[in-house]
Design a protein around this motif. Structure first.
Motif, PDB file in Angstrom:
ATOM      1  N   LYS A 121       9.358  14.275 -14.838  1.00 15.03           N
ATOM      2  CA  LYS A 121      10.500  13.361 -14.959  1.00 15.03           C
ATOM      3  C   LYS A 121      11.834  14.075 -14.729  1.00 15.03           C
ATOM      4  N   ASP A 122      11.979  15.265 -15.275  1.00 21.22           N
ATOM      5  CA  ASP A 122      13.223  16.018 -15.060  1.00 21.22           C
ATOM      6  C   ASP A 122      13.401  16.362 -13.586  1.00 21.22           C
ATOM      7  N   TRP A 123      12.295  16.752 -12.933  1.00 15.82           N
ATOM      8  CA  TRP A 123      12.358  17.066 -11.506  1.00 15.82           C
ATOM      9  C   TRP A 123      12.798  15.836 -10.714  1.00 15.82           C
ATOM     10  N   ILE A 124      12.265  14.681 -11.075  1.00 15.77           N
ATOM     11  CA  ILE A 124      12.647  13.444 -10.388  1.00 15.77           C
ATOM     12  C   ILE A 124      14.141  13.209 -10.532  1.00 15.77           C
ATOM     13  N   ASN A 125      14.654  13.326 -11.752  1.00 14.94           N
ATOM     14  CA  ASN A 125      16.091  13.119 -11.982  1.00 14.94           C
ATOM     15  C   ASN A 125      16.942  14.123 -11.214  1.00 14.94           C
ATOM     16  N   ASP A 126      16.469  15.360 -11.124  1.00 19.81           N
ATOM     17  CA  ASP A 126      17.217  16.395 -10.410  1.00 19.81           C
ATOM     18  C   ASP A 126      17.145  16.253  -8.894  1.00 19.81           C
ATOM     19  N   ASN A 127      16.151  15.517  -8.403  1.00 16.07           N
ATOM     20  CA  ASN A 127      15.913  15.433  -6.962  1.00 16.07           C
ATOM     21  C   ASN A 127      15.948  14.007  -6.421  1.00 16.07           C
ATOM     22  N   LYS A 128      16.686  13.129  -7.068  1.00 20.41           N
ATOM     23  CA  LYS A 128      16.738  11.736  -6.629  1.00 20.41           C
ATOM     24  C   LYS A 128      17.126  11.604  -5.158  1.00 20.41           C
ATOM     25  N   ASP A 129      18.053  12.447  -4.719  1.00 21.19           N
ATOM     26  CA  ASP A 129      18.522  12.349  -3.338  1.00 21.19           C
ATOM     27  C   ASP A 129      17.484  12.822  -2.327  1.00 21.19           C
ATOM     28  N   ASP A 130      16.477  13.533  -2.789  1.00 20.98           N
ATOM     29  CA  ASP A 130      15.465  14.078  -1.877  1.00 20.98           C
ATOM     30  C   ASP A 130      14.076  13.479  -2.075  1.00 20.98           C
ATOM     31  N   LEU A 131      13.967  12.435  -2.864  1.00 14.73           N
ATOM     32  CA  LEU A 131      12.645  11.850  -3.115  1.00 14.73           C
ATOM     33  C   LEU A 131      11.977  11.403  -1.825  1.00 14.73           C
ATOM     34  N   HIS A 132      12.738  10.769  -0.952  1.00 17.36           N
ATOM     35  CA  HIS A 132      12.165  10.296   0.314  1.00 17.36           C
ATOM     36  C   HIS A 132      11.593  11.458   1.109  1.00 17.36           C
ATOM     37  N   HIS A 133      12.352  12.514   1.216  1.00 15.23           N
ATOM     38  CA  HIS A 133      11.885  13.685   1.962  1.00 15.23           C
ATOM     39  C   HIS A 133      10.600  14.243   1.343  1.00 15.23           C
ATOM     40  N   THR A 156       6.831  15.648   3.684  1.00 13.95           N
ATOM     41  CA  THR A 156       6.270  16.982   3.485  1.00 13.95           C
ATOM     42  C   THR A 156       4.749  16.998   3.619  1.00 13.95           C
ATOM     43  N   ASP A 157       4.142  15.844   3.794  1.00 11.72           N
ATOM     44  CA  ASP A 157       2.695  15.742   3.958  1.00 11.72           C
ATOM     45  C   ASP A 157       2.385  14.520   4.813  1.00 11.72           C
ATOM     46  N   TYR A 158       1.200  14.466   5.340  1.00 15.21           N
ATOM     47  CA  TYR A 158       0.797  13.329   6.163  1.00 15.21           C
ATOM     48  C   TYR A 158       0.238  12.214   5.289  1.00 15.21           C
ATOM     49  N   TYR A 159       0.591  10.999   5.621  1.00 20.98           N
ATOM     50  CA  TYR A 159       0.038   9.832   4.921  1.00 20.98           C
ATOM     51  C   TYR A 159      -1.405   9.621   5.364  1.00 20.98           C
ATOM     52  N   GLU A 161       0.834  -1.204   0.000  1.00 18.30           N
ATOM     53  CA  GLU A 161       0.000   0.000   0.000  1.00 18.30           C
ATOM     54  C   GLU A 161       0.873   1.260   0.000  1.00 18.30           C
ATOM     55  N   ILE A 162       1.905   1.253   0.831  1.00 12.22           N
ATOM     56  CA  ILE A 162       2.803   2.402   0.927  1.00 12.22           C
ATOM     57  C   ILE A 162       3.586   2.568  -0.372  1.00 12.22           C
ATOM     58  N   GLU A 163       3.984   1.452  -0.958  1.00 13.91           N
ATOM     59  CA  GLU A 163       4.696   1.496  -2.236  1.00 13.91           C
ATOM     60  C   GLU A 163       3.805   2.075  -3.339  1.00 13.91           C
ATOM     61  N   GLN A 164       2.534   1.679  -3.336  1.00 13.59           N
ATOM     62  CA  GLN A 164       1.600   2.223  -4.321  1.00 13.59           C
ATOM     63  C   GLN A 164       1.426   3.717  -4.126  1.00 13.59           C
ATOM     64  N   TYR A 165       1.393   4.164  -2.880  1.00 13.87           N
ATOM     65  CA  TYR A 165       1.330   5.595  -2.561  1.00 13.87           C
ATOM     66  C   TYR A 165       2.532   6.317  -3.182  1.00 13.87           C
ATOM     67  N   PHE A 166       3.717   5.732  -3.031  1.00 11.77           N
ATOM     68  CA  PHE A 166       4.928   6.328  -3.604  1.00 11.77           C
ATOM     69  C   PHE A 166       4.832   6.413  -5.128  1.00 11.77           C
ATOM     70  N   TYR A 167       4.430   5.327  -5.774  1.00 13.20           N
ATOM     71  CA  TYR A 167       4.373   5.333  -7.243  1.00 13.20           C
ATOM     72  C   TYR A 167       3.270   6.265  -7.765  1.00 13.20           C
ATOM     73  N   ASP A 168       2.185   6.388  -7.018  1.00 15.11           N
ATOM     74  CA  ASP A 168       1.156   7.369  -7.392  1.00 15.11           C
ATOM     75  C   ASP A 168       1.704   8.783  -7.268  1.00 15.11           C
ATOM     76  N   TRP A 169       2.417   9.037  -6.168  1.00 17.98           N
ATOM     77  CA  TRP A 169       3.047  10.347  -5.970  1.00 17.98           C
ATOM     78  C   TRP A 169       4.063  10.617  -7.078  1.00 17.98           C
ATOM     79  N   LEU A 170       4.863   9.619  -7.394  1.00 15.93           N
ATOM     80  CA  LEU A 170       5.900   9.752  -8.413  1.00 15.93           C
ATOM     81  C   LEU A 170       5.299  10.081  -9.777  1.00 15.93           C
ATOM     82  N   ALA A 171       4.165   9.477 -10.081  1.00 14.90           N
ATOM     83  CA  ALA A 171       3.507   9.706 -11.370  1.00 14.90           C
ATOM     84  C   ALA A 171       3.060  11.162 -11.525  1.00 14.90           C
ATOM     85  N   ASP A 172       2.863  11.846 -10.411  1.00 18.76           N
ATOM     86  CA  ASP A 172       2.452  13.247 -10.445  1.00 18.76           C
ATOM     87  C   ASP A 172       3.627  14.212 -10.574  1.00 18.76           C
ATOM     88  N   GLN A 173       4.840  13.683 -10.576  1.00 19.52           N
ATOM     89  CA  GLN A 173       6.037  14.525 -10.632  1.00 19.52           C
ATOM     90  C   GLN A 173       6.588  14.562 -12.054  1.00 19.52           C
TER      91      GLN A 173
END
Length: 120
Positions: A22-34, A39-42, A8-20
């Motif tokens: 692609k360039d931002w993801i590549n530029d922020n790989k080190d901060d994806l977890h943060h 930055t928001d409540y689950y 469930e948590i993994e699906q939350y991550f991939y749903d969040w990732l889909a909203d980002q």
């Protein structure tokens, strides 16, 4: 190790990732977890949090205690607050999910490079 509600948590991550972007993801790989898990409540709401924890509340509290003792030397999460317990647990599980995601990206990049070298 498979954590409680990891899928469930993994699906939350991939749903969040889909909203980002692609360039931002590549530029922020080190901060994806943060960005994803800090930055928001689950879960918002004590009732929802208590229901989500179910019968594994004490096991989850143990995971949080171990994590915080290992990483910070002391306990920071208010374990009497079900909402904070859920969100800290998701943060912890999120670290492993992000690690696996980044490892997969790295392996895919290595495969692309190997294929490129083999066909050159």
């Amino acid at each position: 190790m498979n954590y409680y509600k990891q899928d469930e948590i993994e699906q939350y991550f991939y749903d969040w990732l889909a909203d980002q972007d692609k360039d931002w993801i590549n530029d922020n790989k080190d901060d994806l977890h943060h960005h994803c898990f800090n930055t928001d409540y689950y879960i918002i709401g004590y009732g929802k949090a208590e229901e989500w924890l179910g019968s594994l509340a004490f096991e989850i509290i143990g995971i949080i205690k171990d994590y915080e003792q290992d990483n910070f030397g002391e306990l920071f999460t208010d374990l009497s607050d079900s909402e904070k317990v859920v969100n800290m647990y998701v943060y912890i599980v999120g670290e492993q999910i992000i690690f696996n995601y980044l490892k997969t990206l790295e392996e895919e990049e290595e495969e692309k490079e190997e294929l490129k070298e083999a066909t050159a």
